[in-house]
Scaffold this motif. Structure first.
Motif: not given
Length: 413
Positions: A391-398
């Motif tokens: 989940e690169p999008e979720i991870f990056s936003k975190e």
């Protein structure tokens, strides 16, 4: 074979590392690629499983399908070119050549971050988040969310050297990371992140409190209270059930590597089938999927990771980290003691993002017993053990949200 005939290179030979930071480009020789395909042609398959699911391991038909794809359709050069699109380097720290990606942001006042993978992962886990972190404005973020990104390979993994002495446990790796960030790269203020072994290494960094480390974040909080609750809450009951399942049903791979990494290492180094199934089964078990690993990761992504282990010949050396880390506590008969996760409180700010299909999701109250200051704690809606990979999008936003409080002190690095 005629002894006078040249033997083709079967693994990548890494250039010697020095204490200088030296640019690196990956180029696996064609002889190694041909050798892999020859070995895949000569596989002796076992008989099929006696069940209709994955409960005995990777089903034969599934294994054969993946290997056929690896042999006929997978393009290693695509992954090699992608890795080479990032700035890569090697440097020697504590006698071992350390490989790392160092992608600096063009945005002023970006926050330096070192992110550490685990097993059976590699730097491949982070390739889809590097640009999101260095240039967040391209992905819906703000300029002030930017990071300078450092992604090293753990010693004995991938493109870092294989250690030739004992003692390369998470604490020693953490000390090497501190040297990398401060002495080799010159960062005065920085943060750290990790999952799996990367979580243990990141926690060790936080415990050591090296110069410049402002805060740390993990996506696998390895926190267990010194005394398990006698009347657990609903959240604690779920965490305890997770521990029970993992200890009774999910530690076979670890038991082998914790105690006899060299023995399993012969198979992992000699047989691409053994290596692929040893890793592929974990992509099935640990990702947020609906019954097959391809629900969470593409075949190419998984084979990128598997192939990196194969071409570098690091299946055995990667296994030794279990002997060095977890194995040490087993040999001292302390592995199942909850207090082993204590080790004294971590005094620098710690944060965590919990992904729903992670192997272990503790309640915040357990972390509060081990971490003096929790600056971030959040449960997300999707993803598993390989958080950045899945989940690169979720991870990056975190990462954007979690480390926001620490940006004011790192201007102009």
């Amino acid at each position: 074979m005629n002894s006078s005939m040249p033997v083709p290179a079967q693994t990548l030979v890494l250039p010697p590392a020095t204490e200088r930071v030296t640019p690196f480009e990956l180029n696996v020789p064609q002889a190694a690629i041909d050798d892999l395909k020859n070995r895949l042609d000569l596989i002796r398959w076992p008989d099929r499983e006696l069940v209709a699911d994955w409960s005995q391991g990777v089903p034969l038909a599934v294994a054969q399908d993946l290997i056929a794809y690896w042999k006929q359709s997978y393009d290693w050069h695509r992954f090699e070119a992608r890795l080479n699109s990032f700035p890569q380097f090697r440097t020697r720290i504590d006698g071992v050549g350390i490989y790392f990606i160092h992608a600096r942001s063009a945005h002023e006042n970006a926050l330096p971050i070192i992110m550490t993978h685990g097993w059976p992962g590699s730097v491949a886990e982070f390739l889809d988040v590097i640009e999101r972190l260095t240039d967040p404005t391209r992905f819906g973020g703000r300029e002030e969310d930017a990071f300078h990104v450092v992604v090293p390979a753990i010693p004995g993994y991938g493109l870092s050297d294989i250690p030739r002495d004992l003692g390369w446990n998470p604490s020693r790796i953490a000390r090497a990371w501190a040297v990398l960030m401060t002495e080799r790269l010159g960062y005065r203020g920085w943060v750290a992140q990790g999952g799996d072994w990367g979580s243990a290494i990141t926690a060790a960094l936080a415990s050591q409190r090296p110069q410049g480390l402002l805060a740390a974040h993990v996506n696998l909080p390895m926190v267990v209270p010194a005394e398990l609750p006698s009347n657990p809450t609903k959240e604690e009951m779920k965490a305890l059930a997770g521990i029970e399942y993992f200890v009774t049903r999910g530690t076979g791979y670890a038991d082998q590597m914790n105690t006899r990494p060299q023995t399993i290492g012969y198979a992992l180094n000699d047989s691409p089938l053994a290596l692929a199934m040893w890793i592929y089964e974990k992509f099935w078990d640990w990702t947020d999927n609906f019954g097959k690993p391809e629900d969470a990761l593409t075949r190419d992504q998984m084979l990128d990771d598997i192939s990196l282990y194969w071409y570098t010949g690091t299946g055995t050396s990667a296994s030794r980290l279990y002997w060095e880390g977890v194995g040490e506590t087993i040999r001292s008969h302390e592995f199942f003691s909850p207090s082993r996760s204590g080790g004294g409180k971590i005094e620098i700010p710690m944060g965590a993002s919990l992904f729903p299909s992670e192997t272990f999701n503790p309640p915040r109250a357990w972390a509060e017993q081990s971490w003096s200051e929790i600056f971030y704690w959040n449960r997300v809606d999707a993803g598993g053990h390989f958080a950045a990979f899945e989940e690169p999008e979720i991870f990056s936003k975190e990462m954007w949200k979690a480390f926001q409080p620490f940006r004011a002190s790192v201007k102009g690095q």
